[in-house]
Design a protein around this motif. Sequence first.
Motif, PDB file in Angstrom:
ATOM      1  N   UNK A  12       0.787  -1.541  -0.055  1.00  0.00           N
ATOM      2  CA  UNK A  12      -0.056   0.001   0.070  1.00  0.00           C
ATOM      3  C   UNK A  12       0.958   1.265  -0.131  1.00  0.00           C
ATOM      4  N   UNK A  13       2.281   1.276   0.397  1.00  0.00           N
ATOM      5  CA  UNK A  13       2.811   2.356   0.797  1.00  0.00           C
ATOM      6  C   UNK A  13       3.471   2.384  -0.785  1.00  0.00           C
ATOM      7  N   UNK A  14       3.679   1.678  -1.382  1.00  0.00           N
ATOM      8  CA  UNK A  14       4.263   1.683  -2.826  1.00  0.00           C
ATOM      9  C   UNK A  14       3.346   2.312  -3.895  1.00  0.00           C
ATOM     10  N   UNK A  15       1.956   1.874  -3.522  1.00  0.00           N
ATOM     11  CA  UNK A  15       1.115   2.209  -4.411  1.00  0.00           C
ATOM     12  C   UNK A  15       0.687   3.554  -4.177  1.00  0.00           C
ATOM     13  N   UNK A  16       0.831   4.178  -2.986  1.00  0.00           N
ATOM     14  CA  UNK A  16       0.605   5.507  -2.560  1.00  0.00           C
ATOM     15  C   UNK A  16       1.476   6.698  -3.237  1.00  0.00           C
ATOM     16  N   UNK A  17       2.630   6.121  -3.726  1.00  0.00           N
ATOM     17  CA  UNK A  17       3.632   7.058  -4.407  1.00  0.00           C
ATOM     18  C   UNK A  17       3.647   6.491  -6.100  1.00  0.00           C
TER      19      UNK A  17
END
Length: 326
Positions: A11-16
């Motif tokens: 989810x952290x990767x998708x956020x950026x």
Amino acid sequence: MAKSKYEYVREFEAATDSRLLPDSYVVVRVDGQCFHRFAKEHQFLKPNDKRALDLMNKSALHVMRTFYPNIIMAYGQSDEYSFIIRRLAYFFNRRTAKITSLITSAFTSAFVFYWPRFFCSIPLKYPPSFDGRAVLYPNERTLTDYLRWRQVDCHINNLYNTAFYALTGEYTRYVPDTSNCSPSNSPPTTYNLFLGDPSAKAPNRTFYSHAEATQRLSGSSSADKNELMFTDYGVNYNDELQQFRKGTAIVLTPPQADTTTKVDLPETPAVVIKPSKSALKRSAKVEEDFAALAIDQQERFFTTLHTDIIREDGDFWTAYSHLLKL
């Protein structure tokens, strides 16, 4: 793949993972990092080293082949190259980081790979590095003005550098030579104008330190620099290679009809937010057919030019304005 309790970190990767705005032009500009030091360490000739510029062009051509047919044009000068991605391209789902990192890494790896072909007697002392950035341009006008801006920058910088190294006595002149270590990509031989050319040795010629030359050129106009070079040092700026004065443009030129190999740009509707599955399949088929060709066959899909791209009514935009419609 089976899920695990650690999968939440995606989810952290998708956020950026930002996407480039659809239906707009994308320019990925690749710039050399600390190239002044790199040029000094590897004995680049001044004010231009044709070997280095030809290596940059070869690396850019590799990038255009790798991402065919998505890059419609590239413009390079000094230690930078700008890659123009066609407005309707949808490769890698227009993911900013993916496109920028892949183009930059492809350019860098090609620069290292082809280095021995152009610098056969100078081994790499350390790995070169390039940074990349992606910028959106909403229409043809802003995109073409961007390219004009880069060529104006090429002219201003090259005129200054040519005058500067004439003042310091480091100016290098090129002469053709076919007896080189790499006949297919022969960089010309060179000589220092003031040391290797007996006719250039004049008793009234004065050379300056770098600091003195900088001071001498401070506040001078283009006409002043041209007059100084020609009158005091015998350097006619108009005799400099077009490649030095105008930079290099590489344009996509797929054949309209080819009886042996048919590779055309994929059809795309006039207005598009996201291509249909069939359009994406057609695009993938084009890339697959192109990749199946030998490299020497692929290169006929691209044209390398050293020409004026500033004039709005010039021959370049008359011949290649159709690329901006893709």
